[in-house]
Design an enzyme around this catalytic site. Structure first.
Site, PDB file in Angstrom:
ATOM      1  N   TRP A 127      33.809 138.471  82.436  1.00 16.28           N
ATOM      2  CA  TRP A 127      34.062 139.645  83.271  1.00 16.28           C
ATOM      3  C   TRP A 127      32.755 139.957  84.020  1.00 16.28           C
ATOM      4  CZ3 TRP A 127      33.261 145.229  81.640  1.00 16.28           C
ATOM      5  CH2 TRP A 127      33.863 146.112  82.550  1.00 16.28           C
ATOM      6  N   ASP A 208      33.841 142.282  72.745  1.00 17.52           N
ATOM      7  CA  ASP A 208      34.407 143.170  73.757  1.00 17.52           C
ATOM      8  C   ASP A 208      35.918 143.192  73.539  1.00 17.52           C
ATOM      9  OD1 ASP A 208      35.269 144.518  75.960  1.00 17.52           O
ATOM     10  OD2 ASP A 208      34.141 143.341  77.426  1.00 17.52           O
ATOM     11  N   ALA A 210      38.848 144.849  74.844  1.00 21.79           N
ATOM     12  CA  ALA A 210      39.372 145.716  75.913  1.00 21.79           C
ATOM     13  C   ALA A 210      40.884 145.617  76.072  1.00 21.79           C
ATOM     14  CB  ALA A 210      38.688 145.367  77.238  1.00 21.79           C
ATOM     15  N   LYS A 243      43.469 150.033  78.825  1.00 23.02           N
ATOM     16  CA  LYS A 243      44.641 149.202  79.135  1.00 23.02           C
ATOM     17  C   LYS A 243      45.786 149.476  78.165  1.00 23.02           C
ATOM     18  CE  LYS A 243      41.433 147.448  81.552  1.00 23.02           C
ATOM     19  NZ  LYS A 243      41.055 146.750  82.736  1.00 23.02           N
TER      20      LYS A 243
END
Ligand SMILES: Cc1ncc(COP(=O)(O)O)c(C=O)c1O
Length: 394
Positions: A127, A208, A210, A243
């Site tokens: 990312w 991470d 997410a 999300k």
């Protein structure tokens, strides 16, 4: 004073959003920006979130400060959701932070306090925001092999070989699930090997997380994180509620520290809170209170899980439909990887000239590296999209 500055480069994704908005063609398709969209192309407020908000509105009594670590009930609920009983909580600490990005930021700052100028190893590619967050925190970014442009899968042997060369001072950033931008993810057996490598080398895993629940399920997507935590002495996790709860603009996330023991966890947490105090003082509450309310209420939680399952099933269905359409039209399995990938994204591995052609000729917008957001695929126009891909690649 500002005459000393030169203009900073603009954000490519935001620029693409602007181009899409200005495109007058009614047939245009937005596969660019990284937010979930429903059949109507809308990023909806989840019904469980609306109900939680109504409850909060009716029952809320104060807007006084929460404290530097944020909403305590939220913190406990996030730890249950992400880690369950994979680790003894006495050496785990959590601080609510503004989104996954804010969580990454404060944790990178913590790394730089612990080991100034440490190297953070990120996947190639990753990312794009990982690099500036690490570099702006004083850290050095290097990459480990990850995406295989030939198979559009993970170059696992090369990844593992790179991880095996690392040492105790290194930080390894891993995507807990639903790798962004590639959509190519580790299998459980591969996670086992990554965890064993980290335990062997002493490199610090920084996960991470997410997209928990966007890949194969809440439990399935937590496998890698829980496996790693079960074998390493120390780890960092940046959780995002943007999300999976659809709370993008509420900026809700969490920075999680796993230390060797409770005493070291307290010290690391005191540094983390000191970093937060010196940055934004305290996190905003609304998103965290929504998540707490949902996760603590059996009915709301069941409703949220059903909504999350529905979103995930839709993304998997769109993946299957698009790869099947391309296979039928081209008589080739070259794009079957779209159905194998998980999460919101797939990296198609198309040259930039093809990406530009798709935009100019067909009004199909994707990020320049050929990352598509599968939630943006219009279900009733999968055939048109497959035709556009195949003709652009000729
Ligand atoms: C890999 C990854 N990490 C972190 C984030 C941070 O999300 P947010 O700050 O909106 O919670 C994102 C969002 O796109 C992401 O893709």
């Amino acid at each position: 004073m500002f005459e000393t500055l030169s203009k900073a480069p603009g954000d490519k994704i935001l620029a693409l959003m602007g181009e899409y908005a200005a495109d007058p063609r009614p047939t245009k398709i937005d596969l660019g920006v990284g937010v979930y969209k429903d059949e109507q192309g809308v990023t909806p407020i989840m019904s469980s979130v609306k109900k939680a908000e109504q409850k909060i509105l009716a029952q809320g009594k104060t807007k006084t400060y929460l404290g530097i670590a944020g909403n305590k009930g939220y913190g406990a609920a996030v730890l249950d959701l992400a880690l369950a009983d994979s680790i003894d909580r006495s050496r785990v600490r959590i601080a609510q932070a503004p989104g996954g990005t804010g969580s990454l930021w404060v944790l990178m700052q913590l790394v730089n306090r612990a080991k100034p100028g440490a190297t953070v190893w990120v996947s190639d590619p990753t990312w794009p925001n990982h690099n500036p967050i690490a570099e702006n925190s004083g850290l050095v970014v290097k990459t480990y092999p990850y995406f295989d442009t030939a198979t559009r899968g993970v170059k696992f042997d090369q990844m593992l070989a790179a991880l095996d060369t690392m040492g105790p001072g290194d930080v390894v950033l891993l995507h807990g699930c639903c790798h962004n931008p590639t959509g190519a993810n580790l299998t459980n057996a591969q996670w086992d090997q990554v965890a064993a490598s980290l335990a062997r080398t002493g490199a610090l895993p920084f996960i991470d997380l997410a997209y928990l629940g966007f890949g194969d399920g809440l439990l399935e997507d937590a496998y890698g994180t829980r496996k790693v935590l079960s074998v390493v002495p120390e780890a960092l996790i940046a959780f995002s509620g943007s999300k999976n709860f659809g709370l993008y603009r509420e900026r809700v996330g969490a920075a999680i520290i796993v230390a060797r023991d409770a005493a070291q966890a307290d010290v690391a947490q005191s540094q983390l809170l000191n970093i937060i105090r010196g940055a934004y003082s305290q996190p905003p509450d609304h998103g965290a209170e929504i998540i707490r309310t949902i996760l603590e209420d059996a009915e709301l939680r069941a409703e949220w899980e059903a909504e999350l399952n529905m979103m995930r099933a839709r993304m998997i269905r769109l993946r299957e439909k698009l790869s099947a359409a391309i296979r039928t039209k081209s008589n080739s399995a070259d794009f079957d990887f779209i159905a194998d990938h998980r999460g919101m994204f797939s990296l198609l591995g198309l040259p930039n000239s093809v990406v530009e052609h798709l935009k100019a000729t067909n009004g199909v917008y994707m990020i320049g590296d050929s990352r598509i957001n599968v939630a943006g695929i219009p279900e009733d126009r999968v055939d048109d999209l497959a035709d556009a891909f195949l003709s652009a690649m000729k």
